[in-house]
Each structure stands twice: as structure tokens, then as C-alpha cells.
Design a protein around this motif. Structure first.
Motif, PDB file in Angstrom:
ATOM      1  N   ALA A 582       0.828  -1.210   0.000  1.00 44.85           N
ATOM      2  CA  ALA A 582       0.000   0.000   0.000  1.00 44.85           C
ATOM      3  C   ALA A 582       0.859   1.255   0.000  1.00 44.85           C
ATOM      4  CB  ALA A 582      -0.933  -0.006   1.203  1.00 44.85           C
ATOM      5  N   THR A 583       1.948   1.238   0.775  1.00 44.73           N
ATOM      6  CA  THR A 583       2.836   2.402   0.834  1.00 44.73           C
ATOM      7  C   THR A 583       3.467   2.665  -0.526  1.00 44.73           C
ATOM      8  OG1 THR A 583       3.327   2.004   3.174  1.00 44.73           O
ATOM      9  CG2 THR A 583       4.884   3.370   1.940  1.00 44.73           C
ATOM     10  N   ALA A 584       3.958   1.606  -1.166  1.00 50.12           N
ATOM     11  CA  ALA A 584       4.568   1.757  -2.482  1.00 50.12           C
ATOM     12  C   ALA A 584       3.535   2.202  -3.515  1.00 50.12           C
ATOM     13  CB  ALA A 584       5.222   0.445  -2.906  1.00 50.12           C
ATOM     14  N   TRP A 585       2.313   1.671  -3.426  1.00 52.44           N
ATOM     15  CA  TRP A 585       1.270   2.031  -4.386  1.00 52.44           C
ATOM     16  C   TRP A 585       0.879   3.498  -4.256  1.00 52.44           C
ATOM     17  CZ3 TRP A 585      -3.804   3.796  -4.245  1.00 52.44           C
ATOM     18  CH2 TRP A 585      -4.531   3.675  -5.437  1.00 52.44           C
ATOM     19  N   LEU A 586       0.727   3.970  -3.027  1.00 52.75           N
ATOM     20  CA  LEU A 586       0.381   5.378  -2.814  1.00 52.75           C
ATOM     21  C   LEU A 586       1.506   6.296  -3.305  1.00 52.75           C
ATOM     22  CD1 LEU A 586      -1.304   5.218   0.712  1.00 52.75           C
ATOM     23  CD2 LEU A 586      -2.411   5.865  -1.441  1.00 52.75           C
ATOM     24  N   SER A 587       2.744   5.873  -3.119  1.00 53.96           N
ATOM     25  CA  SER A 587       3.873   6.667  -3.597  1.00 53.96           C
ATOM     26  C   SER A 587       3.833   6.789  -5.114  1.00 53.96           C
ATOM     27  CB  SER A 587       5.190   6.030  -3.151  1.00 53.96           C
ATOM     28  OG  SER A 587       6.293   6.746  -3.660  1.00 53.96           O
ATOM     29  N   ASP A 588       3.558   5.675  -5.795  1.00 46.64           N
ATOM     30  CA  ASP A 588       3.448   5.722  -7.258  1.00 46.64           C
ATOM     31  C   ASP A 588       2.252   6.566  -7.693  1.00 46.64           C
ATOM     32  OD1 ASP A 588       5.660   4.168  -7.703  1.00 46.64           O
ATOM     33  OD2 ASP A 588       4.554   2.284  -7.829  1.00 46.64           O
ATOM     34  N   ASP A 590       0.931   9.101  -6.119  1.00 46.49           N
ATOM     35  CA  ASP A 590       1.271  10.511  -5.921  1.00 46.49           C
ATOM     36  C   ASP A 590       2.192  11.011  -7.019  1.00 46.49           C
ATOM     37  OD1 ASP A 590      -0.264  10.548  -3.636  1.00 46.49           O
ATOM     38  OD2 ASP A 590       1.426  10.245  -2.272  1.00 46.49           O
ATOM     39  N   LEU A 591       3.183  10.207  -7.381  1.00 50.96           N
ATOM     40  CA  LEU A 591       4.132  10.626  -8.412  1.00 50.96           C
ATOM     41  C   LEU A 591       3.425  10.827  -9.749  1.00 50.96           C
ATOM     42  CD1 LEU A 591       7.668   9.150  -8.996  1.00 50.96           C
ATOM     43  CD2 LEU A 591       6.144   9.584 -10.917  1.00 50.96           C
ATOM     44  N   ILE A 592       2.640   9.842 -10.151  1.00 54.52           N
ATOM     45  CA  ILE A 592       1.999   9.907 -11.473  1.00 54.52           C
ATOM     46  C   ILE A 592       1.004  11.058 -11.548  1.00 54.52           C
ATOM     47  CG2 ILE A 592       0.467   8.671 -13.055  1.00 54.52           C
ATOM     48  CD1 ILE A 592       1.794   6.064 -12.031  1.00 54.52           C
ATOM     49  N   THR A 593       0.190  11.237 -10.509  1.00 52.63           N
ATOM     50  CA  THR A 593      -0.864  12.262 -10.559  1.00 52.63           C
ATOM     51  C   THR A 593      -0.346  13.663 -10.231  1.00 52.63           C
ATOM     52  OG1 THR A 593      -1.492  11.787  -8.262  1.00 52.63           O
ATOM     53  CG2 THR A 593      -2.678  10.612  -9.998  1.00 52.63           C
ATOM     54  N   SER A 594       0.962  13.783  -9.988  1.00 50.95           N
ATOM     55  CA  SER A 594       1.545  15.126  -9.835  1.00 50.95           C
ATOM     56  C   SER A 594       1.970  15.688 -11.183  1.00 50.95           C
ATOM     57  CB  SER A 594       2.753  15.078  -8.896  1.00 50.95           C
ATOM     58  OG  SER A 594       3.816  14.329  -9.469  1.00 50.95           O
ATOM     59  N   ALA A 595       1.664  14.980 -12.257  1.00 46.86           N
ATOM     60  CA  ALA A 595       2.025  15.442 -13.600  1.00 46.86           C
ATOM     61  C   ALA A 595       1.418  16.811 -13.883  1.00 46.86           C
ATOM     62  CB  ALA A 595       1.546  14.425 -14.643  1.00 46.86           C
ATOM     63  N   PRO A 596       2.125  17.651 -14.624  1.00 47.81           N
ATOM     64  CA  PRO A 596       1.597  18.996 -14.933  1.00 47.81           C
ATOM     65  C   PRO A 596       0.437  18.932 -15.908  1.00 47.81           C
ATOM     66  CG  PRO A 596       3.639  18.609 -16.118  1.00 47.81           C
ATOM     67  CD  PRO A 596       3.457  17.429 -15.203  1.00 47.81           C
ATOM     68  N   ARG A 597      -0.386  19.973 -15.883  1.00 49.37           N
ATOM     69  CA  ARG A 597      -1.548  20.073 -16.767  1.00 49.37           C
ATOM     70  C   ARG A 597      -1.537  21.429 -17.467  1.00 49.37           C
ATOM     71  NH1 ARG A 597      -5.853  21.156 -14.411  1.00 49.37           N
ATOM     72  NH2 ARG A 597      -7.304  20.223 -15.888  1.00 49.37           N
ATOM     73  N   ARG A 598      -2.078  21.438 -18.667  1.00 52.88           N
ATOM     74  CA  ARG A 598      -2.332  22.724 -19.299  1.00 52.88           C
ATOM     75  C   ARG A 598      -3.564  23.343 -18.662  1.00 52.88           C
ATOM     76  NH1 ARG A 598      -0.993  20.600 -25.375  1.00 52.88           N
ATOM     77  NH2 ARG A 598      -1.813  18.692 -24.437  1.00 52.88           N
ATOM     78  N   VAL A 599      -3.516  24.645 -18.464  1.00 51.02           N
ATOM     79  CA  VAL A 599      -4.597  25.337 -17.753  1.00 51.02           C
ATOM     80  C   VAL A 599      -5.904  25.214 -18.534  1.00 51.02           C
ATOM     81  CG1 VAL A 599      -5.407  27.551 -16.879  1.00 51.02           C
ATOM     82  CG2 VAL A 599      -2.979  26.937 -16.688  1.00 51.02           C
ATOM     83  N   ASP A 600      -6.978  24.861 -17.826  1.00 51.45           N
ATOM     84  CA  ASP A 600      -8.325  24.788 -18.409  1.00 51.45           C
ATOM     85  C   ASP A 600      -9.245  25.594 -17.499  1.00 51.45           C
ATOM     86  OD1 ASP A 600     -10.788  24.256 -19.453  1.00 51.45           O
ATOM     87  OD2 ASP A 600     -10.618  22.068 -19.392  1.00 51.45           O
ATOM     88  N   ALA A 601      -9.388  26.872 -17.821  1.00 54.72           N
ATOM     89  CA  ALA A 601     -10.191  27.755 -16.978  1.00 54.72           C
ATOM     90  C   ALA A 601     -11.639  27.849 -17.430  1.00 54.72           C
ATOM     91  CB  ALA A 601      -9.568  29.153 -16.959  1.00 54.72           C
TER      92      ALA A 601
END
Length: 675
Positions: A582-588, A590-601
């Protein structure tokens, strides 16, 4: 209406400066040069302004070293005029030795170096013991104004130099003046000869000019120590203060180096001068005893350290934060002896408390929520914090975060801006930030590579030659430039990672998103290249590179890879979902979903999640897709400032945790964060 104030500087403008100006038992102490470091917009100039106000009644000099290319001797002259202003308690400090050096350098002595008899006659004629100095003012002026002999930048001081010299020397004998002049350590030469050599060196090569500058520094410090000695000096109960802005410029670096050399030549004799400087870049001299941000620590650092350097008992500390000042300077019996020759204070990031105070100053509702958004977006950059808060305050809505998703394109003025430097014109938050941070970046091609590198999660991408595409890409040189500008932060962990400053990266990512689609290093192009780099690393055996590749895949808007990877622990036949898994899965995750996004306002956060899931050809009921996408949008401060997706994320975590092993507890705990 009073404009916003920059909080968080009180430890420096209070305890620290009070400690430095003190003269225990009327004696000078060896004091460190205090340097406030941080990128543009950190509040360094504001700090110097606050210190100038606090020390207004003391002998005080403030110099901006970015104004012109000045030699150290010219700066010493400017400091002497500022410190020599009359203060009620302290009187007027005279600098006769320094002005004698000014006369020598501004005269024609160096043109008669091969005929010292003529040179000495010229010197005696200018400052004659037979007549009052007032009677020789024209001779002094004539020599200083000798055609072609006044060094560039020195001429503005001619008139004031003559006046100060006359006041200081008056009827004193020239031989007495020369005999008390600055010494060249170890040189058994007559003082008259030394002044002639000084005039020659000041017009010589780089090494000779450096020697002349050091003598000017010695004369300056000699005069200052003399002013604090004897009966007259007894009323000068507090040290003089020198404030240096933009010490990272070539003139600033050279002046600090010369001041340090002048102090070194004076041996262990302290002087009554407090020096506080501001620098937007790292100077090599600090690496002698301080750890430079943005580089890894080495086990042999202690062996390279000079024995006379002191850093409060800490081994190679990083620059101290303002709250650290209280402990550093209040606990020790004599803290001034605990730090030498430098004391570095990092102003790069405002604390959470300071951000909250700035938000509260604007009388906004839900101060904790607004402050958390501002800090998450700006990373604590002071100028950005002020601009973003000002932009949020323009909405007029009960909830200041209502228009937060468009805050970067909101115009802000400068009327109540406590951080106008170096941007003093209105513009959007993004425009002002770009000018502050990138306005003086050296070369367009280097800037292009820097923008491209912002696609990477860490600065490691600069070592990948296929990522950069300038004519002569040099990732190492670019990394060095970024380090020097204090733009790299260390993320602690099992293996510390080096990342770009949060606010800088935000600005760079906006630049990346604005590139044309056919640009080979457009948003899609840069992230595709980075993804392929990590895919190759994974095939070569680096297991951690798989999640890194999926990070860039998600930045491209693709969910399939992340879903497949993150679903593996929940597939039938997989081992128990324990705490380690679970610890390793949450770390992955967090890493993947911290990817940058283009702004969509344009679309609401919920509508964005729906659209991303739909565009990937997935059903609306796909739990893993919704969790990944909602986190991706939510992790971007501009994605969901009002936290409207929190309930969705909480429910997805709880749904995922049902029926799992002992690791389910960690998922439930993570769900609690979004309640």
C-alpha cells in the motif's frame, strides 16, 4: 489606505540587526557579512529598505551595486560619503586616509613613476605643510581633474573628495599623513613610495588594480576604526551599517571580495562595520563553509573546510530561514563569534504563517483556505504571493477563490506593491512573474532549453541530450546557471531529488504550453520525448522509471497506461495488499498524478474530469479512471482551488479499499485527508 506589508522579516530587522550593531564594552567584534539570498521577488530589497528605516539614526550607507560597473575603490568612496553624513549622536565620520588615496589615484603621480623625485614634489605641492589646506584646494582640484587621469566613474566624486580632504587634513603635515597611511603587509617601503605605487597600480592591469582596491579598503577600514577610537569615538556607541543590494552583480562580487581581503590584511583587528547584503545568486566564496542549494552533499565536505570558518556548530548548513535567526542569535553567549565570515539567510520561500498573515491583511474570508492555495501555487515566492493575493482580492466575491483558476491572467497594479523591484509596471500576474524571473536570462537558446526542461519532474532531464534542442545544447552549463540563480530545491527522501522552484516551473510550463503545436518541443513534443527516455530506462532495468514514464503519459492526457499500472495490485491472484504494498502504491499514485496540466479555466473541475475520462474512451463508472483523473486535476492548485473534487476523491479511495488486506487502512487514512 496603507498597502500590504511583507511579514516574516522581523527576526532579521529585530533581533539580528540589534545583535550586530551592539558594541559590548565599547569594543568592535569580528562580525560575519550577513547575506539575504533568494531569486528575484524574494523580498531582499524590501528587507534592506526595512533595515535602512530601522538604522536611520546610525551611520548608514546603502548602495545598489547593479547601477553601473564600479570598481571597489569607487564603492568605498561612495560609502565614505554616506557614512560621513552628520548624525546627531555620532557626529561626522571623517575618512582622511581614504581621501588621500583618492587624491593619489586621481592625480598624475603614476605618469612620473620613472622619476620619483618629480612625483614626490607633485605630491608635496598638492598637500603642502607650509600652508593651510584651504589655500591648496585649487591644486587638489587641478590634479583630480587632470585630463585623462581621473578613472572612469570617479569624476562625480571630485568636488566632494576635495571638500572632505580639506576638512580632514586641514593644517596637518603631509609627512604625518603619509606615515599613517594604509600599509602593504610585509613590504618594507616608504609610505610616500606606496602612494605613488598606488597611483600606478590603479591604472595598471587587473592584478594591479585589485591591489589598489585592497589598499582603498584598508584605508577605509582604518579611518572607520580610528573614528570609533579615543574620546570622540566613545559617543559612537553603536556600529556603522552598510547595506548592499544586488551583491551578485560583477561589481558586487568584486566589492565583497575586496572587503574580505582588506579585512584579512588587517589580521584579527575587528572593525565597527555591520554589512548586510542581498544577492539573487550564489557566490562561490560561500561554498567554503555553506552547503549550496541544488547540489548533493559529499562525505568529504569537512576535509575541505577552512578552520577559521564558523557556522554555529552546524556542518555545512544550507542558508538559514528567517525563523532560524532567533535560535542562532539568541541562544549563544556571543553569537557574533559563532558565525564567520558569512551568515546566509534564505528568503526564497515565505512560511505558511507569513502567507496567512499577508492574506489576513486583505481581510479575506477563509484565510487558511486562501493561504493554502496561494502557497501551493507560488511555493512561497514573496512577490508572487503579493501579486496573487492582490489578484484574488479584485474578485469582490465572498469566496476569494471563486476566480482563482484565472488568477495568472488577472491584471495587477503596483500602487500598493511592497515588492516593486525589479518590476514596477502593471501587468498580469503571469507577465510580472515572467519579467521578474526571466527578464535577464542570458541567452534565448538557453531559455528555450530551460522551458523545455520544465516538462521533467526533476532536473535530471537536463542530462538527457535528446530532450534539449538548441543549436549547442549544454545541459550541465544550464544546470549550473539554474543553481547559481537559486532555482533548484531539494526534495528529501530515501534518495534526495533536485527539482525546479515551484513558481519558476509554473511560469516555464505556461511558456511551454504556449508553444505552437508544430514546434518539435511543444507541450506534447517535450513530454513525449521525456516519456520515451524513461521507457528506455525501464527496459534497461530501472524499475522506478516505469512510473516516471507514466507521469509524462498522463501529462499528455493519456489514462490507459496509468490505469493498467496502478490496477496491478488489485488483480486476482496478486499477493495480499499489505502495508508495504500500500505504501509503495500510494507513492506511485502521488508521483503519477503530480504530472503537470495545461490550464483549463473554461470548464468546472468536475466537468474537466468527466471530459478527460470520456476522451480516453472510458466508461463514466470507471473507478480507477475517476480516482486518477480527479487527483490529477486536484493536485494542480489552479485545477480545483475550491476543493470541489475532495468528496469524489474520498469516495473513490474508500471504494477501492473495501475488501483489501491490511494495507486498506492506509487507503482509508488517505481518504480522511479529503473529508
Amino acid at each position: 489606505m496603507e498597502g500590504p506589508k511583507l511579514h516574516g522579516l522581523e527576526p532579521i530587522t529585530g533581533l539580528l540587526i540589534e545583535q550586530l550593531v551592539q558594541r559590548p564594552e565599547g569594543r568592535s567584534r569580528l562580525l560575519p557579512v550577513v547575506v539575504a539570498v533568494g531569486p528575484p521577488g524574494s523580498g531582499k530589497t524590501v528587507l534592506l529598505h526595512a533595515l535602512a528605516e530601522r538604522c536611520a539614526k546610525l551611520p548608514l550607507a546603502r548602495v545598489d551595486l547593479s547601477l553601473g560597473d564600479r570598481a571597489p575603490r569607487e564603492v568605498f568612496g561612495e560609502l565614505a560619503f554616506e557614512l560621513g553624513r552628520h548624525r546627531r549622536q555620532f557626529g561626522r565620520i571623517a575618512f582622511p586616509q581614504l581621501w588621500l588615496c583618492v587624491v593619489a589615484v586621481g592625480s598624475t603621480l603614476h605618469t612620473h613613476d620613472d622619476n620619483r623625485r618629480t612625483a614626490l614634489q607633485n605630491l608635496r605641492q598638492v598637500v603642502s605643510s607650509a600652508q593651510p589646506m584651504e589655500a591648496r584646494s585649487k591644486g587638489v582640484t587641478d590634479i583630480l581633474d587632470a585630463a585623462g587621469q581621473v578613472p572612469e566613474g570617479l569624476s562625480p566624486w571630485v568636488g566632494m573628495a576635495v571638500e572632505s580632504l580639506l576638512q580632514s587634513l586641514n593644517r596637518l603635515n603631509i609627512r604625518r599623513r603619509i606615515s599613517q597611511g594604509p600599509r602593504l603587509t610585509g613590504d618594507q617601503i616608504r609610505r610616500e613610495d606606496m602612494l605613488i605605487d598606488l597611483a600606478k597600480w590603479a591604472h595598471g592591469d587587473d592584478e594591479s588594480r585589485a591591489e589598489a582596491d585592497a589598499i582603498f579598503g584598508m584605508a577605509f577600514l582604518h579611518d572607520l576604526r580610528h573614528a570609533y577610537a579615543g574620546v570622540r569615538g566613545s559617543r559612537r556607541t553603536l556600529n556603522s551599517v552598510l547595506l548592499l543590494d544586488n551583491a551578485h552583480t560583477p561589481a558586487g562580487r568584486l566589492f565583497l571580495q575586496t572587503l574580505r581581503e582588506a579585512r584579512r590584511r588587517n589580521g584579527a583587528e575587528p572593525d565597527p562595520l555591520v554589512v548586510v547584503a542581498a544577492s539573487a545568486q550564489w557566490l562561490p566564496a560561500w561554498s567554503e563553509c555553506w552547503h549550496r542549494p541544488g547540489i548533493h552533499r559529499f562525505s568529504d565536505d569537512t576535509e575541505r573546510r577552512e578552520p577559521e570558518h564558523r557556522t554555529g556548530g552546524l556542518e555545512w548548513p544550507v542558508p538559514r530561514n528567517p525563523p532560524d535567526v532567533l535560535a542562532d542569535w539568541a541562544a549563544a553567549d556571543n553569537p557574533a563569534t559563532s558565525w564567520f565570515p558569512w551568515y546566509l539567510v534564505d528568503l526564497s520561500r515565505l512560511s505558511a504563517q507569513t502567507t496567512g498573515d499577508l492574506t489576513a491583511d486583505q481581510r479575506m474570508r477563509s484565510v487558511p483556505r486562501v493561504a493554502a492555495f496561494v502557497r501551493g501555487l507560488t511555493g512561497g515566492n514573496a512577490a508572487a504571493t503579493v501579486d496573487v493575493i492582490a489578484a484574488l482580492g479584485q474578485s469582490g466575491a465572498d469566496d476569494a477563490l471563486t476566480g482563482a483558476r484565472t488568477v495568472l491572467t488577472t491584471p495587477v497594479g503596483t500602487r500598493h506593491d511592497p515588492l516593486p523591484e525589479p518590476v514596477d509596471v502593471p501587468g498580469t500576474v503571469l507577465e510580472r512573474a515572467r519579467e521578474r524571473l526571466l527578464g535577464d536570462f542570458p541567452e534565448a537558446e538557453n531559455l528555450r532549453d530551460l522551458v523545455t526542461s520544465a516538462a521533467g519532474r526533476t532536473v535530471d532531464v537536463l542530462y538527457q541530450p535528446e530532450v534539449l534542442d538548441s543549436t549547442l545544447p549544454d545541459g550541465e552549463a544550464l544546470l549550473q546557471e539554474v543553481r547559481n540563480r537559486l532555482w533548484i530545491r531539494t526534495v528529501d527522501g530515501a534518495e534526495p531529488e533536485m527539482v525546479l522552484d515551484i513558481w519558476l516551473r509554473r511560469i516555464l510550463l505556461c511558456e511551454l504550453a504556449d508553444r505552437e503545436p508544430d514546434d518539435p518541443r511543444s507541450w506534447d513534443g517535450a513530454h513525449t520525448i521525456c516519456r520515451e527516455v524513461y521507457r528506455r530506462k525501464f527496459t534497461e532495468g530501472e524499475t522506478a522509471a516505469e512510473a516516471e514514464a507514466l507521469y509524462h503519459d498522463l501529462a499528455l492526457g493519456r489514462l490507459d497506461g496509468a490505469i493498467e499500472y496502478l490496477s496491478r495490485p488489485f488483480l486476482p491472484g496478486h499477493s495480499e495488499f499489505g502495508r508495504t504494498t500500500a505504501t509503495a502504491w500510494l507513492s506511485d499514485l502521488d508521483l503519477i498524478t503530480s504530472a503537470p496540466r495545461r490550464v483549463d479555466a473554461e470548464r468546472t473541475p468536475f466537468a474537466q474530469v468527466e471530459a478527460i475520462v470520456r476522451d480516453n474512451g472510458l466508461e463514466p463508472e470507471h473507478d480507477m479512471a475517476w480516482l486518477i483523473t480527479a487527483l490529477w486535476v486536484s493536485n494542480d492548485p489552479l485545477g480545483d482551488p475550491q476543493r470541489t473534487l475532495d468528496r469524489t476523491i474520498e469516495n473513490e479511495f474508500r471504494q477501492l479499499a473495501r475488501g483489501l488486506g491490511r494495507g486498506a487502512l492506509l487507503l482509508y487514512e488517505r481518504a480522511e485527508r479529503y473529508r
